[in-house]
Design a protein around this motif. Structure first.
Motif, PDB file in Angstrom:
ATOM      1  N   ARG A   1      37.427  30.324  43.096  1.00  0.00           N
ATOM      2  CA  ARG A   1      37.504  31.725  43.523  1.00  0.00           C
ATOM      3  C   ARG A   1      38.798  32.384  43.063  1.00  0.00           C
ATOM      4  NH1 ARG A   1      33.698  33.797  46.512  1.00  0.00           N
ATOM      5  NH2 ARG A   1      34.994  35.599  46.923  1.00  0.00           N
ATOM      6  N   LEU A   2      38.758  33.694  42.939  1.00  0.00           N
ATOM      7  CA  LEU A   2      39.929  34.442  42.465  1.00  0.00           C
ATOM      8  C   LEU A   2      40.498  35.288  43.606  1.00  0.00           C
ATOM      9  CD1 LEU A   2      38.435  35.880  39.152  1.00  0.00           C
ATOM     10  CD2 LEU A   2      40.417  34.347  39.291  1.00  0.00           C
ATOM     11  N   ASP A   3      41.786  35.483  43.595  1.00  0.00           N
ATOM     12  CA  ASP A   3      42.382  36.412  44.557  1.00  0.00           C
ATOM     13  C   ASP A   3      42.252  37.847  44.048  1.00  0.00           C
ATOM     14  OD1 ASP A   3      43.404  34.507  46.480  1.00  0.00           O
ATOM     15  OD2 ASP A   3      44.781  33.887  44.898  1.00  0.00           O
ATOM     16  N   ALA A   4      42.445  38.033  42.736  1.00  0.00           N
ATOM     17  CA  ALA A   4      42.456  39.409  42.218  1.00  0.00           C
ATOM     18  C   ALA A   4      41.969  39.452  40.785  1.00  0.00           C
ATOM     19  CB  ALA A   4      43.874  39.969  42.286  1.00  0.00           C
ATOM     20  N   VAL A   5      41.333  40.556  40.438  1.00  0.00           N
ATOM     21  CA  VAL A   5      40.910  40.795  39.061  1.00  0.00           C
ATOM     22  C   VAL A   5      41.248  42.254  38.726  1.00  0.00           C
ATOM     23  CG1 VAL A   5      38.533  41.381  39.738  1.00  0.00           C
ATOM     24  CG2 VAL A   5      38.986  40.629  37.422  1.00  0.00           C
ATOM     25  N   ALA A   6      41.660  42.485  37.463  1.00  0.00           N
ATOM     26  CA  ALA A   6      41.951  43.852  37.025  1.00  0.00           C
ATOM     27  C   ALA A   6      41.141  44.169  35.792  1.00  0.00           C
ATOM     28  CB  ALA A   6      43.436  44.016  36.715  1.00  0.00           C
ATOM     29  N   ILE A   7      40.849  45.476  35.638  1.00  0.00           N
ATOM     30  CA  ILE A   7      40.221  45.949  34.413  1.00  0.00           C
ATOM     31  C   ILE A   7      41.199  46.944  33.798  1.00  0.00           C
ATOM     32  CG2 ILE A   7      38.991  47.967  35.365  1.00  0.00           C
ATOM     33  CD1 ILE A   7      36.554  47.067  33.749  1.00  0.00           C
ATOM     34  N   GLY A   8      41.281  46.962  32.455  1.00  0.00           N
ATOM     35  CA  GLY A   8      42.186  47.954  31.862  1.00  0.00           C
ATOM     36  C   GLY A   8      42.527  47.683  30.417  1.00  0.00           C
ATOM     37  N   GLU A   9      43.612  48.354  29.990  1.00  0.00           N
ATOM     38  CA  GLU A   9      44.041  48.303  28.603  1.00  0.00           C
ATOM     39  C   GLU A   9      45.018  47.155  28.366  1.00  0.00           C
ATOM     40  OE1 GLU A   9      45.114  50.235  30.932  1.00  0.00           O
ATOM     41  OE2 GLU A   9      47.304  50.293  30.802  1.00  0.00           O
TER      42      GLU A   9
ATOM     43  N   LYS B   1      52.549  35.241  39.302  1.00  0.00           N
ATOM     44  CA  LYS B   1      53.900  34.683  39.449  1.00  0.00           C
ATOM     45  C   LYS B   1      54.231  34.449  40.922  1.00  0.00           C
ATOM     46  CE  LYS B   1      57.972  34.246  37.026  1.00  0.00           C
ATOM     47  NZ  LYS B   1      58.914  34.884  36.123  1.00  0.00           N
ATOM     48  N   LEU B   2      53.631  35.255  41.806  1.00  0.00           N
ATOM     49  CA  LEU B   2      53.879  35.090  43.247  1.00  0.00           C
ATOM     50  C   LEU B   2      52.921  34.069  43.872  1.00  0.00           C
ATOM     51  CD1 LEU B   2      54.516  38.857  44.143  1.00  0.00           C
ATOM     52  CD2 LEU B   2      56.211  37.027  43.901  1.00  0.00           C
ATOM     53  N   GLY B   3      52.042  33.491  43.062  1.00  0.00           N
ATOM     54  CA  GLY B   3      51.202  32.404  43.561  1.00  0.00           C
ATOM     55  C   GLY B   3      49.727  32.709  43.714  1.00  0.00           C
ATOM     56  N   LYS B   4      49.273  33.897  43.274  1.00  0.00           N
ATOM     57  CA  LYS B   4      47.853  34.244  43.421  1.00  0.00           C
ATOM     58  C   LYS B   4      47.075  33.855  42.158  1.00  0.00           C
ATOM     59  CE  LYS B   4      48.143  36.198  47.480  1.00  0.00           C
ATOM     60  NZ  LYS B   4      47.563  35.478  48.615  1.00  0.00           N
ATOM     61  N   ARG B   5      45.768  33.695  42.344  1.00  0.00           N
ATOM     62  CA  ARG B   5      44.885  33.390  41.199  1.00  0.00           C
ATOM     63  C   ARG B   5      44.273  34.691  40.703  1.00  0.00           C
ATOM     64  NH1 ARG B   5      42.215  28.016  41.244  1.00  0.00           N
ATOM     65  NH2 ARG B   5      40.583  29.202  40.226  1.00  0.00           N
ATOM     66  N   THR B   6      44.523  35.029  39.450  1.00  0.00           N
ATOM     67  CA  THR B   6      44.084  36.341  38.958  1.00  0.00           C
ATOM     68  C   THR B   6      43.345  36.230  37.624  1.00  0.00           C
ATOM     69  OG1 THR B   6      46.029  36.850  37.616  1.00  0.00           O
ATOM     70  CG2 THR B   6      46.177  37.370  39.957  1.00  0.00           C
TER      71      THR B   6
ATOM     72  N   LYS C   1      30.662  38.931  37.471  1.00  0.00           N
ATOM     73  CA  LYS C   1      30.834  37.732  38.289  1.00  0.00           C
ATOM     74  C   LYS C   1      32.296  37.559  38.709  1.00  0.00           C
ATOM     75  CE  LYS C   1      29.801  32.879  38.736  1.00  0.00           C
ATOM     76  NZ  LYS C   1      31.150  32.669  39.243  1.00  0.00           N
ATOM     77  N   ARG C   2      33.211  37.784  37.757  1.00  0.00           N
ATOM     78  CA  ARG C   2      34.628  37.659  38.119  1.00  0.00           C
ATOM     79  C   ARG C   2      35.017  38.707  39.171  1.00  0.00           C
ATOM     80  NH1 ARG C   2      34.811  34.843  33.448  1.00  0.00           N
ATOM     81  NH2 ARG C   2      36.339  33.174  33.357  1.00  0.00           N
ATOM     82  N   ILE C   3      34.463  39.900  39.051  1.00  0.00           N
ATOM     83  CA  ILE C   3      34.775  40.915  40.073  1.00  0.00           C
ATOM     84  C   ILE C   3      34.208  40.456  41.423  1.00  0.00           C
ATOM     85  CG2 ILE C   3      34.482  43.334  40.779  1.00  0.00           C
ATOM     86  CD1 ILE C   3      34.283  44.082  37.812  1.00  0.00           C
ATOM     87  N   GLY C   4      32.986  39.925  41.376  1.00  0.00           N
ATOM     88  CA  GLY C   4      32.350  39.447  42.614  1.00  0.00           C
ATOM     89  C   GLY C   4      33.113  38.290  43.250  1.00  0.00           C
ATOM     90  N   ASP C   5      33.792  37.484  42.415  1.00  0.00           N
ATOM     91  CA  ASP C   5      34.508  36.302  42.902  1.00  0.00           C
ATOM     92  C   ASP C   5      35.876  36.619  43.496  1.00  0.00           C
ATOM     93  OD1 ASP C   5      32.590  34.523  42.281  1.00  0.00           O
ATOM     94  OD2 ASP C   5      33.486  33.812  40.408  1.00  0.00           O
ATOM     95  N   ALA C   6      36.372  37.839  43.247  1.00  0.00           N
ATOM     96  CA  ALA C   6      37.761  38.144  43.623  1.00  0.00           C
ATOM     97  C   ALA C   6      37.827  38.925  44.934  1.00  0.00           C
ATOM     98  CB  ALA C   6      38.425  38.946  42.514  1.00  0.00           C
ATOM     99  N   ALA C   7      38.943  38.757  45.644  1.00  0.00           N
ATOM    100  CA  ALA C   7      39.133  39.505  46.894  1.00  0.00           C
ATOM    101  C   ALA C   7      39.618  40.925  46.611  1.00  0.00           C
ATOM    102  CB  ALA C   7      40.139  38.772  47.779  1.00  0.00           C
ATOM    103  N   LEU C   8      40.377  41.082  45.528  1.00  0.00           N
ATOM    104  CA  LEU C   8      40.961  42.394  45.208  1.00  0.00           C
ATOM    105  C   LEU C   8      40.571  42.816  43.797  1.00  0.00           C
ATOM    106  CD1 LEU C   8      44.461  43.699  45.971  1.00  0.00           C
ATOM    107  CD2 LEU C   8      43.846  43.563  43.577  1.00  0.00           C
ATOM    108  N   PHE C   9      40.286  44.108  43.632  1.00  0.00           N
ATOM    109  CA  PHE C   9      39.993  44.679  42.315  1.00  0.00           C
ATOM    110  C   PHE C   9      41.036  45.752  42.038  1.00  0.00           C
ATOM    111  CE2 PHE C   9      38.226  48.125  39.769  1.00  0.00           C
ATOM    112  CZ  PHE C   9      37.772  47.437  38.658  1.00  0.00           C
TER     113      PHE C   9
END
Ligand code: ATP
Length: 319
Positions: free
Chosen positions: A1-9, A44-49, A121-129
């Motif tokens: 599972r992921l803590d956070a995922v981002a979309i962007g440039e 860097k602070l310990g989350k899975r992204t 799927k990665r968005i669905g797996d993450a707690a934060l977007f």
């Protein structure tokens, strides 16, 4: 599972690096892209992204993907294209030391991300977007970004948004305003600079500007970053200012992204929704952001300058 995922440039920032023996300008190849910086900060602070975006099938695209992997950000959701090159930006310094940018993005690969290429799927797996507005300047990536944010919202994710307005990149600033305000309708946590607050609301007053956005969009938590002065927050009717940390700043690149990663980290650690934070917890969230921002200004670059949890705690405890 992921803590956070981002979309962007993702893009390359070529920054001035002195002159060659022949007296010709030299440039240093730096990885750029605000949403990716925020993911690197959380890692860097310990989350899975993880990061979702599009780069060219070229040396720059491989370099950017490699940099994210080196810093622990999952890149399985990245897309490579032969249709356009990776976006490049050259930074020049004028005689007074002020920075100006020339962008090579006609189009850039980052603008070509399509809705059908999104890694749901990665968005669905993450707690934060997390998302920004540079990926909304052109189609098809504008629609892809907003659809991803809407999906994350529907799935009950914590959605964070840093518009990071870059007026030069938009063909039309009215459209910028419209799409950023649409982004707000999906967001739980918003971070603005004072200029962005003014752009969106016409207000320079922090209380009045954030009240206007809160009333229109119901955004549960908003931050306005104030450079060395720290940050301002609004949670419903509750507002506050949290002073910054005094540091010897040498390069402010990425300070805003570091702020958001520090603040989001503390918010996630609380295990609460943003509207449930107490006043004390809101102070801690802003202090964590301020400390991450301050530490980043003491070192060169964006991603390499991001602090570890130990450094963050040390600065906060020492105050
Ligand atoms: P960016 O240039 O990355 O887009 P921004 O305008 O979004 O930055 P700033 O307000 O410059 O963000 O900085 C973000 C945070 O970093 C501030 O809220 C503050 O806590 C910290 N910070 C920035 N500059 C300094 C400084 N000179 N000294 C101490 N802290 C700073």
């Amino acid at each position: 599972r992921l803590d956070a995922v981002a979309i962007g440039e993702l893009l390359i920032d070529f920054t001035p690096a002195g002159v060659s023996e022949q007296g010709l300008p030299r440039y240093e190849q730096n990885p750029g892209g605000a949403p990716a910086n925020v993911m690197a900060g959380l890692t860097k602070l310990g989350k899975r992204t993880a990061f979702i975006g599009k780069v060219g099938e070229d040396a720059f695209g491989r370099f950017l993907t490699g940099e994210l992997e080196k810093h622990g950000v999952d890149t399985g959701g990245m897309v490579f294209t032969g249709e356009a090159g990776t976006t490049l930006a050259f930074v020049s310094l004028d005689a007074g030391g002020d920075r100006s940018f020339s962008f090579y993005r006609n189009p850039g690969a980052d603008m070509l991300l399509q809705e059908s290429e999104i890694d749901w799927k990665r968005i669905g797996d993450a707690a934060l977007f997390h998302f920004g507005s540079v990926s909304m300047t052109h189609e098809p990536s504008a629609t892809a970004t907003l659809r991803a944010a809407a999906y994350a919202r529907r799935e009950g994710k914590l959605v964070s948004f840093d518009p990071n307005l870059r007026p030069l990149l938009w063909p039309d600033l009215d459209r910028a305003k419209r799409l950023i305000l649409e982004g707000l309708t999906y967001s739980d946590v918003l971070k603005l600079s004072e200029e962005e607050l003014h752009f969106l609301t016409g207000e320079r007053d922090l209380e009045a500007g954030t009240r206007q956005l809160q009333e229109q969009y119901g955004t549960p938590l908003m931050f306005v970053t104030l450079g060395p002065d720290g940050s301002f927050y609004r949670q419903g009717e509750r507002t506050g200012r949290v002073p910054g940390f005094a540091v010897k700043a040498i390069d402010t690149t990425g300070a805003g992204d570091a702020f958001f990663s520090g603040a989001l980290f503390r918010l996630m650690e609380s295990g609460k929704r943003p509207d449930a934070l107490t006043e004390e917890e809101l102070g801690e969230v802003c202090r964590s952001g301020n400390a991450a921002g301050a530490l980043t200004t003491t070192r060169k670059g964006a991603i390499p300058a991001l602090p570890s949890l130990e450094e963050l705690d040390q600065l906060i405890r020492g105050s």
